[in-house]
Design a protein around this motif. Structure first.
Motif, PDB file in Angstrom:
ATOM      1  N   ILE A   5       0.867  -1.179   0.000  1.00 47.38           N
ATOM      2  CA  ILE A   5       0.000   0.000   0.000  1.00 47.38           C
ATOM      3  C   ILE A   5       0.898   1.221   0.000  1.00 47.38           C
ATOM      4  O   ILE A   5       1.663   1.450   0.946  1.00 47.38           O
ATOM      5  N   ASN A   6       0.817   2.018  -1.082  1.00 50.64           N
ATOM      6  CA  ASN A   6       1.682   3.166  -1.282  1.00 50.64           C
ATOM      7  C   ASN A   6       0.916   4.475  -1.106  1.00 50.64           C
ATOM      8  O   ASN A   6      -0.322   4.495  -1.173  1.00 50.64           O
ATOM      9  N   LEU A   7       1.650   5.542  -0.902  1.00 54.15           N
ATOM     10  CA  LEU A   7       1.057   6.868  -0.914  1.00 54.15           C
ATOM     11  C   LEU A   7       0.928   7.310  -2.367  1.00 54.15           C
ATOM     12  O   LEU A   7       1.926   7.524  -3.056  1.00 54.15           O
ATOM     13  N   LYS A   8      -0.305   7.445  -2.828  1.00 54.47           N
ATOM     14  CA  LYS A   8      -0.549   7.789  -4.227  1.00 54.47           C
ATOM     15  C   LYS A   8      -0.351   9.275  -4.475  1.00 54.47           C
ATOM     16  O   LYS A   8       0.189   9.684  -5.517  1.00 54.47           O
ATOM     17  N   GLN A   9      -0.816  10.096  -3.515  1.00 54.91           N
ATOM     18  CA  GLN A   9      -0.691  11.548  -3.632  1.00 54.91           C
ATOM     19  C   GLN A   9      -0.764  12.143  -2.231  1.00 54.91           C
ATOM     20  O   GLN A   9      -1.253  11.508  -1.304  1.00 54.91           O
ATOM     21  N   ARG A  10      -0.254  13.338  -2.068  1.00 56.98           N
ATOM     22  CA  ARG A  10      -0.299  13.977  -0.758  1.00 56.98           C
ATOM     23  C   ARG A  10      -1.710  14.506  -0.500  1.00 56.98           C
ATOM     24  O   ARG A  10      -2.254  15.245  -1.324  1.00 56.98           O
ATOM     25  N   PRO A  11      -2.315  14.140   0.631  1.00 57.96           N
ATOM     26  CA  PRO A  11      -3.674  14.600   0.911  1.00 57.96           C
ATOM     27  C   PRO A  11      -3.730  16.116   1.059  1.00 57.96           C
ATOM     28  O   PRO A  11      -2.804  16.744   1.561  1.00 57.96           O
ATOM     29  N   VAL A  12      -4.830  16.678   0.612  1.00 58.61           N
ATOM     30  CA  VAL A  12      -5.133  18.089   0.850  1.00 58.61           C
ATOM     31  C   VAL A  12      -6.296  18.121   1.831  1.00 58.61           C
ATOM     32  O   VAL A  12      -7.397  17.683   1.517  1.00 58.61           O
ATOM     33  N   GLY A  13      -6.043  18.600   3.034  1.00 59.55           N
ATOM     34  CA  GLY A  13      -7.083  18.537   4.062  1.00 59.55           C
ATOM     35  C   GLY A  13      -7.234  17.119   4.573  1.00 59.55           C
ATOM     36  O   GLY A  13      -6.253  16.417   4.827  1.00 59.55           O
ATOM     37  N   THR A  14      -8.463  16.664   4.689  1.00 62.44           N
ATOM     38  CA  THR A  14      -8.742  15.326   5.220  1.00 62.44           C
ATOM     39  C   THR A  14      -8.389  14.250   4.203  1.00 62.44           C
ATOM     40  O   THR A  14      -8.851  14.305   3.061  1.00 62.44           O
ATOM     41  N   PRO A  15      -7.570  13.262   4.567  1.00 62.87           N
ATOM     42  CA  PRO A  15      -7.221  12.196   3.625  1.00 62.87           C
ATOM     43  C   PRO A  15      -8.446  11.376   3.209  1.00 62.87           C
ATOM     44  O   PRO A  15      -9.428  11.271   3.948  1.00 62.87           O
ATOM     45  N   THR A  16      -8.370  10.800   2.022  1.00 62.02           N
ATOM     46  CA  THR A  16      -9.404   9.896   1.519  1.00 62.02           C
ATOM     47  C   THR A  16      -8.725   8.657   0.954  1.00 62.02           C
ATOM     48  O   THR A  16      -7.502   8.613   0.796  1.00 62.02           O
ATOM     49  N   LEU A  17      -9.533   7.665   0.606  1.00 60.83           N
ATOM     50  CA  LEU A  17      -8.979   6.439   0.024  1.00 60.83           C
ATOM     51  C   LEU A  17      -8.260   6.714  -1.300  1.00 60.83           C
ATOM     52  O   LEU A  17      -7.380   5.949  -1.698  1.00 60.83           O
ATOM     53  N   ALA A  18      -8.636   7.799  -1.971  1.00 61.28           N
ATOM     54  CA  ALA A  18      -7.998   8.131  -3.245  1.00 61.28           C
ATOM     55  C   ALA A  18      -6.528   8.504  -3.077  1.00 61.28           C
ATOM     56  O   ALA A  18      -5.774   8.534  -4.054  1.00 61.28           O
ATOM     57  N   ASP A  19      -6.108   8.763  -1.844  1.00 58.90           N
ATOM     58  CA  ASP A  19      -4.711   9.125  -1.591  1.00 58.90           C
ATOM     59  C   ASP A  19      -3.804   7.903  -1.455  1.00 58.90           C
ATOM     60  O   ASP A  19      -2.591   8.048  -1.296  1.00 58.90           O
ATOM     61  N   PHE A  20      -4.396   6.703  -1.497  1.00 66.67           N
ATOM     62  CA  PHE A  20      -3.638   5.462  -1.325  1.00 66.67           C
ATOM     63  C   PHE A  20      -3.661   4.646  -2.606  1.00 66.67           C
ATOM     64  O   PHE A  20      -4.645   4.654  -3.344  1.00 66.67           O
ATOM     65  N   ASP A  21      -2.598   3.909  -2.833  1.00 63.96           N
ATOM     66  CA  ASP A  21      -2.489   3.059  -4.021  1.00 63.96           C
ATOM     67  C   ASP A  21      -2.238   1.627  -3.586  1.00 63.96           C
ATOM     68  O   ASP A  21      -1.361   1.357  -2.758  1.00 63.96           O
ATOM     69  N   PHE A  22      -3.021   0.709  -4.119  1.00 65.13           N
ATOM     70  CA  PHE A  22      -2.864  -0.711  -3.815  1.00 65.13           C
ATOM     71  C   PHE A  22      -2.079  -1.354  -4.952  1.00 65.13           C
ATOM     72  O   PHE A  22      -2.540  -1.385  -6.095  1.00 65.13           O
ATOM     73  N   ILE A  23      -0.902  -1.859  -4.624  1.00 61.62           N
ATOM     74  CA  ILE A  23       0.019  -2.389  -5.636  1.00 61.62           C
ATOM     75  C   ILE A  23       0.180  -3.888  -5.452  1.00 61.62           C
ATOM     76  O   ILE A  23       0.449  -4.361  -4.338  1.00 61.62           O
ATOM     77  N   GLU A  24       0.015  -4.634  -6.536  1.00 59.41           N
ATOM     78  CA  GLU A  24       0.297  -6.076  -6.505  1.00 59.41           C
ATOM     79  C   GLU A  24       1.732  -6.296  -6.973  1.00 59.41           C
ATOM     80  O   GLU A  24       2.158  -5.780  -8.003  1.00 59.41           O
ATOM     81  N   LEU A  25       2.466  -7.063  -6.179  1.00 58.74           N
ATOM     82  CA  LEU A  25       3.872  -7.325  -6.454  1.00 58.74           C
ATOM     83  C   LEU A  25       4.081  -8.807  -6.733  1.00 58.74           C
ATOM     84  O   LEU A  25       3.370  -9.659  -6.204  1.00 58.74           O
ATOM     85  N   GLU A  26       5.078  -9.095  -7.528  1.00 61.91           N
ATOM     86  CA  GLU A  26       5.451 -10.491  -7.735  1.00 61.91           C
ATOM     87  C   GLU A  26       6.020 -11.048  -6.432  1.00 61.91           C
ATOM     88  O   GLU A  26       6.815 -10.389  -5.754  1.00 61.91           O
ATOM     89  N   ASN A  27       5.610 -12.236  -6.088  1.00 61.32           N
ATOM     90  CA  ASN A  27       6.053 -12.846  -4.829  1.00 61.32           C
ATOM     91  C   ASN A  27       7.369 -13.594  -5.061  1.00 61.32           C
ATOM     92  O   ASN A  27       7.459 -14.811  -4.920  1.00 61.32           O
ATOM     93  N   ASN A  28       8.393 -12.825  -5.434  1.00 60.90           N
ATOM     94  CA  ASN A  28       9.688 -13.430  -5.791  1.00 60.90           C
ATOM     95  C   ASN A  28      10.803 -12.852  -4.916  1.00 60.90           C
ATOM     96  O   ASN A  28      11.860 -12.470  -5.398  1.00 60.90           O
ATOM     97  N   LEU A  29      10.544 -12.801  -3.618  1.00 61.89           N
ATOM     98  CA  LEU A  29      11.503 -12.221  -2.690  1.00 61.89           C
ATOM     99  C   LEU A  29      12.616 -13.228  -2.389  1.00 61.89           C
ATOM    100  O   LEU A  29      12.356 -14.321  -1.888  1.00 61.89           O
ATOM    101  N   ASN A  30      13.835 -12.859  -2.703  1.00 59.94           N
ATOM    102  CA  ASN A  30      14.988 -13.728  -2.469  1.00 59.94           C
ATOM    103  C   ASN A  30      15.743 -13.260  -1.230  1.00 59.94           C
ATOM    104  O   ASN A  30      16.166 -12.099  -1.157  1.00 59.94           O
ATOM    105  N   VAL A  31      15.917 -14.149  -0.291  1.00 66.27           N
ATOM    106  CA  VAL A  31      16.587 -13.818   0.965  1.00 66.27           C
ATOM    107  C   VAL A  31      18.086 -14.021   0.789  1.00 66.27           C
ATOM    108  O   VAL A  31      18.555 -15.131   0.505  1.00 66.27           O
ATOM    109  N   CYS A  32      18.826 -12.938   0.980  1.00 63.12           N
ATOM    110  CA  CYS A  32      20.283 -12.997   0.858  1.00 63.12           C
ATOM    111  C   CYS A  32      20.925 -13.162   2.236  1.00 63.12           C
ATOM    112  O   CYS A  32      20.243 -13.175   3.258  1.00 63.12           O
ATOM    113  N   GLU A  33      22.230 -13.262   2.249  1.00 60.60           N
ATOM    114  CA  GLU A  33      22.966 -13.439   3.503  1.00 60.60           C
ATOM    115  C   GLU A  33      22.651 -12.305   4.474  1.00 60.60           C
ATOM    116  O   GLU A  33      22.597 -11.133   4.086  1.00 60.60           O
ATOM    117  N   ASP A  34      22.412 -12.676   5.741  1.00 59.66           N
ATOM    118  CA  ASP A  34      22.115 -11.732   6.827  1.00 59.66           C
ATOM    119  C   ASP A  34      20.739 -11.086   6.709  1.00 59.66           C
ATOM    120  O   ASP A  34      20.453 -10.093   7.389  1.00 59.66           O
TER     121      ASP A  34
END
Length: 332
Positions: A5-34
């Motif tokens: 969930i990203n910040l889509k835009q900076r809210p002006v006054g009271t925030p709304t759902l339009a200020d948020f962005d729902f992003i689907e990511l590839e589930n390809n997280l590779n765990v490296c050393e440490d």
């Protein structure tokens, strides 16, 4: 798939759902050393996040548009190549609003779900409890028999402040926005008095009635007209603790307010703002005390838990509108 969930835009006054962005990511997280792979379990939504959505100078950098929002999160280690963590460990810390993410483990604290529920580490025995304890103790310097007023008293921090005040022998007055919350303050959290700021006809007079001997400590979570009314009732050497100002966070113009200087001078009073990290070196002692009180049944806590990762922005908006009782948390 993984989600962010990203910040889509900076809210002006009271925030709304339009200020948020729902992003689907590839589930390809590779765990490296440490590194460790984390799966979010609980997400904290808090008033201070509103400030980070604006491009304004503050004690922490603002969120970047187009990038994930971050807040306090409890997560489970599901894969590890870091000797300090094992699979199945639970951790808490400042993490991004993602279902899964890679971390080096820096800044994360292992938590023990046998000692307290996982969600409590975002609340009563986490930053919420630490904020309440350290703000009251370090700035308020409470003395038995004094009078404490708490605004935003039914919220996460306020409800803990009032309980600590009662443990320390204070007369505690809570200010909240519904009769149901006022009843909760008195019946569940032990407050002596409650004032509904939405129905009062004269806040200044109601505070005076509840605190006939004046106000010694004010723990301020809201700012605005409520705090102005408290100033008219402070005693000599009063301590005013500024934790938040939720009433003005969404204002687009500079709000009008009573000048505080005459009240402070006349009463030789202290007004001090703080952020909990100011007292980081005292976290271990404070957390031990909070855990002790919780184990002894002297502290209780309330949570409003919203189910579902996708509902995190709405939970934040609801919290900003006072729809929570106690700590607002998202169960992923």
């Amino acid at each position: 798939m993984n989600k962010s969930i990203n910040l889509k835009q900076r809210p002006v006054g009271t925030p709304t759902l339009a200020d948020f962005d729902f992003i689907e990511l590839e589930n390809n997280l590779n765990v490296c050393e440490d590194e460790i792979l984390l799966e979010s379990k609980y997400i904290s939504v808090d008033p201070y996040l509103r400030g980070r959505m604006s491009d304004a100078k503050s004690y922490v950098p603002p969120f970047n548009v187009g990038e994930p929002i971050s807040s306090g999160i409890v997560a489970e280690v599901i894969e590890t190549k870091n000797d300090k963590f094992k699979k199945g460990d639970f951790v808490s810390g400042l993490l991004q609003w993602k279902e899964k993410q890679i971390s080096t483990g820096e800044g994360l604290q292992k938590i023990d779900k046998s000692k307290a529920p996982l969600s409590a580490y975002l609340g009563i025995v986490g930053m919420t409890g630490l904020t309440a304890f350290l703000g009251l103790h370090e700035i308020g310097k409470p003395k038995k028999g004094e009078t404490l007023v708490v605004s935003g008293a039914a919220g996460a921090v306020g409800s803990v402040v009032g309980q600590i005040g009662k443990i320390l022998g204070l007369n505690v007055i809570g200010i909240a926005g519904t009769d149901e919350k006022i009843d909760m303050l008195k019946s569940e959290f032990g407050f002596d008095h409650g004032i509904n700021y939405k129905t009062t006809k004269d806040m200044k007079a109601d505070i005076k009635e509840a605190a006939p001997n004046g106000v010694d400590i004010y723990f301020d979570n809201v700012g605005g007209p409520i705090s102005d009314a408290v100033l008219f009732n402070i005693n000599q050497f009063a301590r005013i603790i500024i934790c938040g100002a939720i009433s003005v966070y969404n204002k687009t113009e500079l709000p009008m307010a009573v000048a505080v200087q005459p009240f402070l001078v006349k009463n030789s009073a202290l007004m001090q703002g703080f952020i909990v990290s100011n007292y980081a070196e005292k976290f271990p002692v404070a957390m031990k005390q909070l855990s002790t009180w919780l184990g002894e049944g002297k502290l209780t806590y309330k949570e409003t838990i919203v189910e579902g990762f996708d509902n995190t922005p709405q939970a934040f908006l609801d919290m900003m509108n006072g729809k929570n009782k106690g700590k607002m948390i998202v169960k992923v």
